[in-house]
Write a protein that holds these residues in place. Sequence first.
Motif, PDB file in Angstrom:
ATOM      1  N   ALA A  47       0.844  -1.212   0.000  1.00  0.00           N
ATOM      2  CA  ALA A  47       0.000   0.000   0.000  1.00  0.00           C
ATOM      3  C   ALA A  47       0.871   1.251   0.000  1.00  0.00           C
ATOM      4  O   ALA A  47       0.556   2.242  -0.671  1.00  0.00           O
ATOM      5  CB  ALA A  47      -0.920  -0.008   1.228  1.00  0.00           C
ATOM      6  N   ARG A  48       1.979   1.207   0.727  1.00  0.00           N
ATOM      7  CA  ARG A  48       2.909   2.353   0.755  1.00  0.00           C
ATOM      8  C   ARG A  48       3.509   2.581  -0.625  1.00  0.00           C
ATOM      9  O   ARG A  48       3.580   3.713  -1.107  1.00  0.00           O
ATOM     10  CB  ARG A  48       4.053   2.066   1.736  1.00  0.00           C
ATOM     11  N   ARG A  49       3.944   1.482  -1.260  1.00  0.00           N
ATOM     12  CA  ARG A  49       4.567   1.617  -2.587  1.00  0.00           C
ATOM     13  C   ARG A  49       3.549   2.186  -3.586  1.00  0.00           C
ATOM     14  O   ARG A  49       3.870   3.046  -4.391  1.00  0.00           O
ATOM     15  CB  ARG A  49       5.089   0.259  -3.080  1.00  0.00           C
ATOM     16  N   GLU A  50       2.316   1.672  -3.517  1.00  0.00           N
ATOM     17  CA  GLU A  50       1.280   2.157  -4.455  1.00  0.00           C
ATOM     18  C   GLU A  50       0.956   3.629  -4.188  1.00  0.00           C
ATOM     19  O   GLU A  50       0.712   4.395  -5.116  1.00  0.00           O
ATOM     20  CB  GLU A  50       0.015   1.294  -4.326  1.00  0.00           C
ATOM     21  N   ALA A  51       0.944   4.021  -2.910  1.00  0.00           N
ATOM     22  CA  ALA A  51       0.657   5.423  -2.580  1.00  0.00           C
ATOM     23  C   ALA A  51       1.750   6.329  -3.131  1.00  0.00           C
ATOM     24  O   ALA A  51       1.479   7.428  -3.621  1.00  0.00           O
ATOM     25  CB  ALA A  51       0.541   5.593  -1.061  1.00  0.00           C
TER      26      ALA A  51
END
Length: 310
Positions: free
Chosen positions: A265-269
């Motif tokens: 989720a962090r990478r996608e954000a």
Amino acid sequence: MFFRKSGLLPKNRVVRHTLYRLLLAAPMLPLAACGPSEDCSTGPESLTVDGVGYESDGKVSCARCPLDSIGHHALNCFEAAAGGKTTCYYYACSSDGRRPEGLRESLQHEQACELGALYAHVAWLEAASVPAFLRLADELAAHGAPKALVKAARRAAGDEVRHTRAMQALARRHGALMPEVDLPPFQPRSLEAMCTENAVEGCVRETFGALVTGWQARTAGDAEVRRALEPISRDELRHAELAWAVDAWAAERLTSPERERIRQARREALSALEHEVGSQPPPEHFVREAGVPSREQALGLLQGLAVLVV
Ligand SMILES: [Fe+2]
Ligand SMILES: [Fe+2]
């Protein structure tokens, strides 16, 4: 995780070092020479070391730099390693919040290029951050988190109230009003859901917001903006540290697949933010007067943040 006896969160050296290093790239513009509507694209001036002194509190005092409107000398003068030259950076002329779940967008597209609308939008994001932090504090307490984390989240909510007022004042100077925060009631959620929001809104967006606010506090052509954002940038750095502290605390309580989903989720954000920043270059007067980083500068800052996020 180590917490101080004072109940305050320890400073996160990695986050601080990363943000301070990236902020070194912020161009400091000469201040006494021009007003907010003039072109302030002057670069740093290279001087001999003769003109530079240090005051008792350690601040640099450079006799060659012009005084700014509140009587301060240079902000940073760096002595070159060789050649006896000092580079003086001085102001002469001249963010983002933690979006709570369910927040409905408010920006009027026809106003999107006006400075007042920019400040009103930031004020609205600051206002929306208040319930986001209060919810985080309640959830942390419910999950048995250390008191220091709960206290830091409540303190952050109080910070955001002050930020809202400061940004509303800037918006009013330009005849703009903050839109209402439209938020549905919160529902109970799992630790993983709380941590996913913290990863996206705190570890990515608010950490980037801390960087942007620090950038604006250094580069805005409008002295009022710099004055308003300087204390806000210090608070936002603490909010970024809180996000990473929550992430570290929760990691010990989540399963391996849950931790991997949060990392994803962090990478996608970060990718979504890169797309946002890359596809919406700010108008030139936002860069000049509000100190908003240009598209290239913002992409550079995001690249620098990747070491924390990935
Ligand atoms: Fe804020
Ligand atoms: Fe914040």
